[in-house]
Design a protein around this motif. Structure first.
Motif, PDB file in Angstrom:
ATOM      1  N   SER A 105       0.984  -0.859   0.088  1.00 27.76           N
ATOM      2  CA  SER A 105       0.143  -0.054   0.442  1.00 27.76           C
ATOM      3  C   SER A 105       0.622   1.230  -0.430  1.00 27.76           C
ATOM      4  O   SER A 105       0.591   1.955  -0.598  1.00 27.76           O
ATOM      5  N   LEU A 106       1.731   1.253   0.630  1.00 29.48           N
ATOM      6  CA  LEU A 106       2.841   2.162   0.769  1.00 29.48           C
ATOM      7  C   LEU A 106       3.807   2.414  -0.835  1.00 29.48           C
ATOM      8  O   LEU A 106       3.495   3.355  -1.097  1.00 29.48           O
ATOM      9  N   LEU A 107       3.966   1.531  -1.721  1.00 31.76           N
ATOM     10  CA  LEU A 107       4.242   1.543  -2.386  1.00 31.76           C
ATOM     11  C   LEU A 107       3.550   2.339  -3.338  1.00 31.76           C
ATOM     12  O   LEU A 107       4.021   3.013  -3.958  1.00 31.76           O
ATOM     13  N   PHE A 108       2.691   1.332  -3.312  1.00 31.54           N
ATOM     14  CA  PHE A 108       1.114   2.662  -3.917  1.00 31.54           C
ATOM     15  C   PHE A 108       1.834   3.933  -4.176  1.00 31.54           C
ATOM     16  O   PHE A 108       0.837   4.447  -5.057  1.00 31.54           O
ATOM     17  N   ALA A 109       1.428   4.496  -2.215  1.00 28.20           N
ATOM     18  CA  ALA A 109       0.759   5.483  -2.489  1.00 28.20           C
ATOM     19  C   ALA A 109       2.365   6.494  -2.711  1.00 28.20           C
ATOM     20  O   ALA A 109       2.500   7.587  -3.748  1.00 28.20           O
ATOM     21  N   VAL A 110       2.993   5.919  -2.858  1.00 35.09           N
ATOM     22  CA  VAL A 110       4.587   6.630  -3.211  1.00 35.09           C
ATOM     23  C   VAL A 110       4.739   6.473  -4.506  1.00 35.09           C
ATOM     24  O   VAL A 110       4.931   8.218  -4.996  1.00 35.09           O
ATOM     25  N   VAL A 111       4.865   5.895  -5.440  1.00 35.23           N
ATOM     26  CA  VAL A 111       4.800   5.864  -6.537  1.00 35.23           C
ATOM     27  C   VAL A 111       3.110   6.694  -7.865  1.00 35.23           C
ATOM     28  O   VAL A 111       4.238   8.057  -8.547  1.00 35.23           O
ATOM     29  N   PHE A 112       2.253   6.553  -7.113  1.00 35.32           N
ATOM     30  CA  PHE A 112       1.322   7.095  -7.864  1.00 35.32           C
ATOM     31  C   PHE A 112       0.892   9.026  -6.374  1.00 35.32           C
ATOM     32  O   PHE A 112       0.600   9.612  -7.555  1.00 35.32           O
ATOM     33  N   GLY A 113       1.403   8.829  -5.961  1.00 34.57           N
ATOM     34  CA  GLY A 113       1.070  10.335  -4.985  1.00 34.57           C
ATOM     35  C   GLY A 113       1.633  11.215  -5.296  1.00 34.57           C
ATOM     36  O   GLY A 113       1.397  11.935  -5.490  1.00 34.57           O
ATOM     37  N   ILE A 114       3.009  10.486  -5.370  1.00 35.82           N
ATOM     38  CA  ILE A 114       4.247  11.602  -5.184  1.00 35.82           C
ATOM     39  C   ILE A 114       4.498  12.167  -7.012  1.00 35.82           C
ATOM     40  O   ILE A 114       4.155  13.356  -7.581  1.00 35.82           O
ATOM     41  N   GLY A 115       4.253  10.723  -7.645  1.00 34.62           N
ATOM     42  CA  GLY A 115       3.820  11.066  -9.395  1.00 34.62           C
ATOM     43  C   GLY A 115       3.496  12.393  -9.496  1.00 34.62           C
ATOM     44  O   GLY A 115       3.167  13.407  -9.860  1.00 34.62           O
ATOM     45  N   ALA A 116       1.536  11.852  -8.966  1.00 30.98           N
ATOM     46  CA  ALA A 116       0.845  12.563  -9.553  1.00 30.98           C
ATOM     47  C   ALA A 116       1.516  14.166  -8.834  1.00 30.98           C
ATOM     48  O   ALA A 116       0.487  15.735  -9.302  1.00 30.98           O
ATOM     49  N   GLY A 117       2.145  14.197  -7.825  1.00 30.93           N
ATOM     50  CA  GLY A 117       1.706  15.652  -7.032  1.00 30.93           C
ATOM     51  C   GLY A 117       3.212  16.759  -7.464  1.00 30.93           C
ATOM     52  O   GLY A 117       3.000  17.353  -7.954  1.00 30.93           O
ATOM     53  N   LEU A 137      -9.426  13.988  -4.998  1.00 29.23           N
ATOM     54  CA  LEU A 137     -10.299  13.987  -4.211  1.00 29.23           C
ATOM     55  C   LEU A 137     -11.097  12.478  -4.110  1.00 29.23           C
ATOM     56  O   LEU A 137     -12.290  12.347  -3.415  1.00 29.23           O
ATOM     57  N   LEU A 138     -11.043  12.255  -4.941  1.00 33.10           N
ATOM     58  CA  LEU A 138     -12.196  10.966  -5.304  1.00 33.10           C
ATOM     59  C   LEU A 138     -11.708   9.378  -3.701  1.00 33.10           C
ATOM     60  O   LEU A 138     -11.496   9.396  -3.445  1.00 33.10           O
ATOM     61  N   GLY A 139      -9.999   9.822  -4.178  1.00 33.04           N
ATOM     62  CA  GLY A 139      -9.313   8.716  -3.240  1.00 33.04           C
ATOM     63  C   GLY A 139      -9.714   9.163  -1.276  1.00 33.04           C
ATOM     64  O   GLY A 139      -9.744   7.878  -0.670  1.00 33.04           O
ATOM     65  N   SER A 190      -5.326   3.416  -1.390  1.00 34.82           N
ATOM     66  CA  SER A 190      -5.857   5.220  -2.276  1.00 34.82           C
ATOM     67  C   SER A 190      -5.926   6.308  -1.453  1.00 34.82           C
ATOM     68  O   SER A 190      -5.898   7.098  -1.862  1.00 34.82           O
ATOM     69  N   GLY A 191      -6.602   6.140  -0.116  1.00 32.83           N
ATOM     70  CA  GLY A 191      -5.950   7.491   0.702  1.00 32.83           C
ATOM     71  C   GLY A 191      -4.939   7.708   0.742  1.00 32.83           C
ATOM     72  O   GLY A 191      -5.225   8.766   1.446  1.00 32.83           O
ATOM     73  N   LEU A 192      -4.666   6.670   1.107  1.00 31.26           N
ATOM     74  CA  LEU A 192      -2.996   7.713   1.636  1.00 31.26           C
ATOM     75  C   LEU A 192      -2.650   8.181   0.289  1.00 31.26           C
ATOM     76  O   LEU A 192      -1.388   9.271  -0.090  1.00 31.26           O
ATOM     77  N   ALA A 193      -2.462   7.635  -0.971  1.00 35.08           N
ATOM     78  CA  ALA A 193      -1.522   8.123  -2.524  1.00 35.08           C
ATOM     79  C   ALA A 193      -2.298   9.644  -2.445  1.00 35.08           C
ATOM     80  O   ALA A 193      -1.728  10.972  -2.620  1.00 35.08           O
ATOM     81  N   ALA A 194      -4.279   9.803  -1.884  1.00 34.37           N
ATOM     82  CA  ALA A 194      -4.822  11.479  -1.985  1.00 34.37           C
ATOM     83  C   ALA A 194      -3.829  11.936  -1.424  1.00 34.37           C
ATOM     84  O   ALA A 194      -3.498  13.107  -1.327  1.00 34.37           O
ATOM     85  N   VAL A 195      -3.713  12.019   0.081  1.00 31.45           N
ATOM     86  CA  VAL A 195      -3.495  12.318   0.589  1.00 31.45           C
ATOM     87  C   VAL A 195      -1.605  13.003   0.394  1.00 31.45           C
ATOM     88  O   VAL A 195      -1.591  14.017   0.659  1.00 31.45           O
ATOM     89  N   LEU A 247       2.460   5.273   7.582  1.00 27.65           N
ATOM     90  CA  LEU A 247       2.518   3.971   7.541  1.00 27.65           C
ATOM     91  C   LEU A 247       1.851   3.116   9.184  1.00 27.65           C
ATOM     92  O   LEU A 247       1.407   2.122   9.094  1.00 27.65           O
ATOM     93  N   GLY A 248       2.178   3.814  10.229  1.00 28.17           N
ATOM     94  CA  GLY A 248       1.769   3.377  11.038  1.00 28.17           C
ATOM     95  C   GLY A 248      -0.039   3.095  11.313  1.00 28.17           C
ATOM     96  O   GLY A 248      -0.258   2.093  11.762  1.00 28.17           O
ATOM     97  N   GLN A 249      -0.946   3.979  10.161  1.00 33.12           N
ATOM     98  CA  GLN A 249      -2.398   3.524  10.809  1.00 33.12           C
ATOM     99  C   GLN A 249      -2.446   2.878   9.391  1.00 33.12           C
ATOM    100  O   GLN A 249      -3.273   2.001   9.668  1.00 33.12           O
ATOM    101  N   LEU A 250      -1.650   3.002   8.097  1.00 32.80           N
ATOM    102  CA  LEU A 250      -1.813   1.604   7.467  1.00 32.80           C
ATOM    103  C   LEU A 250      -1.912   0.404   8.721  1.00 32.80           C
ATOM    104  O   LEU A 250      -2.515  -0.493   8.005  1.00 32.80           O
ATOM    105  N   ILE A 251      -0.704   0.041   8.967  1.00 34.55           N
ATOM    106  CA  ILE A 251      -0.824  -1.360  10.148  1.00 34.55           C
ATOM    107  C   ILE A 251      -1.985  -1.555  11.156  1.00 34.55           C
ATOM    108  O   ILE A 251      -2.599  -2.959  10.672  1.00 34.55           O
TER     109      ILE A 251
END
Length: 318
Positions: A105-117, A137-139, A190-195, A247-251
């Motif tokens: 989940s973290l990998l997904f958030a980093v790749v898509f979140g940082i890239g989109a940002g 907003l959707l995430g 998905s939520g983390l990627a949006a943040v 990440l702590g909240q993900l766990i």
């Protein structure tokens, strides 16, 4: 560097001690008598007295806490009242599932979140930014359980690309493991990627308007060097903060996702322990989750000092 790390380590140990107190007290604040839950149909006074004596429920709170800490320090988290097996073994079996889900989940958030940002900041005011903001907003708006159901119906049933439920260890079958973990990772990340996207965009906009970026452009550096080597790196402090906290909240927040996809992780252990008043299991799961959260924050502090040495020097001087 070493003094900075030692200072943060001392603070983490104090925090872990306070967490153990809160965990111990919070578990015993759950309504209901664990002896009644364990006795089942045999609710005679003799059976209840024997159960309370076996698990030390008649001892004072201070005696129970002292015994809990003494055993936890040696790595003994007790025996599950529901299964009769060591809590350590149950946690060791469930931990890889939750850790793998959190890391994917973290990998997904980093790749898509940082890239989109980064794209949203560089393409400010253009359709690319509007599209990235819409996805963010959707995430943030879509609940995890609804997104999980939609993904299962579309990508596991209608188009059977991924598996809908269950878990296979990565060492046994890596392909089948990923088929079962990709959808839960997308749901949880998905939520983390949006943040991450929103924070990366805001930090990048501040960096792109800073003096050092204008100086780098004046020196004739390429657009890629200015964005990647200067603006993005100085924006990572904010992004690392978000990733470390989330990440702590993900766990700890993987309970719902694990229930949807029937994953034998910490979520199942927590739900079963709550319903059966299994003090030892619930204490062990929450304590391990809290310790992981504290460790992650410690690693985030160390990462700060690597990304920005001024933080390390400031912390050491104080």
């Amino acid at each position: 560097m070493s003094s900075y790390v030692l200072k943060r380590l001392r603070q983490s140990l104090v925090t872990l001690f306070l967490v153990s107190v809160v965990v111990f007290a919070g578990v015993r604040a759950i309504p209901g008598d664990p002896a009644l839950a364990l006795a089942g149909e045999e609710r005679s006074p003799e059976a209840l007295a024997a159960i309370r004596e076996q698990y030390g429920l008649d001892d004072s709170v201070f005696e129970q806490y002292g015994r809990f800490v003494a055993h936890a320090v040696t790595g003994d988290l007790g025996t599950s009242a529901r299964t009769g097996l060591p809590v350590d073994d149950a946690i060791v079996n469930a931990l890889p599932v939750t850790v793998e889900l959190s890391l994917l989940s973290l990998l997904f958030a980093v790749v898509f979140g940082i890239g989109a940002g980064v794209i949203a900041a560089v393409r400010r005011g253009r359709p690319a930014e509007w599209f990235a903001n819409g996805l963010a907003l959707l995430g943030l708006s879509v609940p995890n359980f609804w997104l999980g159901i939609v993904l299962v119906l579309s990508l596991a049933i209608a188009v059977p690309v991924f598996a809908a439920s269950g878990y296979v260890p990565f060492g046994v079958d890596p392909v089948d493991n990923l088929r079962r973990m990709v959808l839960p990772a997308i749901v949880l990340g998905s939520g983390l990627a949006a943040v991450v996207m929103r924070q990366t965009r805001a930090a990048m906009l501040d960096s792109l308007s800073a003096d050092y970026v204008r100086t780098a452009r004046a020196k004739g550096l390429s657009r890629r060097q200015v964005i990647g080597g200067h603006a993005l790196r100085n924006s990572l402090v904010t992004v690392v903060t978000i990733l470390g906290l989330q990440l702590g909240q993900l766990i700890s927040g993987a309970v719902v996702t694990e229930q949807i996809f029937v994953l034998p992780g910490f979520g199942k252990l927590t739900i079963d322990a709550v319903f059966t008043r299994d003090y030892a299991m619930l204490q062990g799961v929450v304590l391990c989750t809290s310790a992981a959260y504290i460790l992650i924050n410690l690693l985030v502090d160390v990462a700060y000092s690597v990304i920005d040495p001024r933080i390390r020097l400031g912390g050491a001087s104080r």
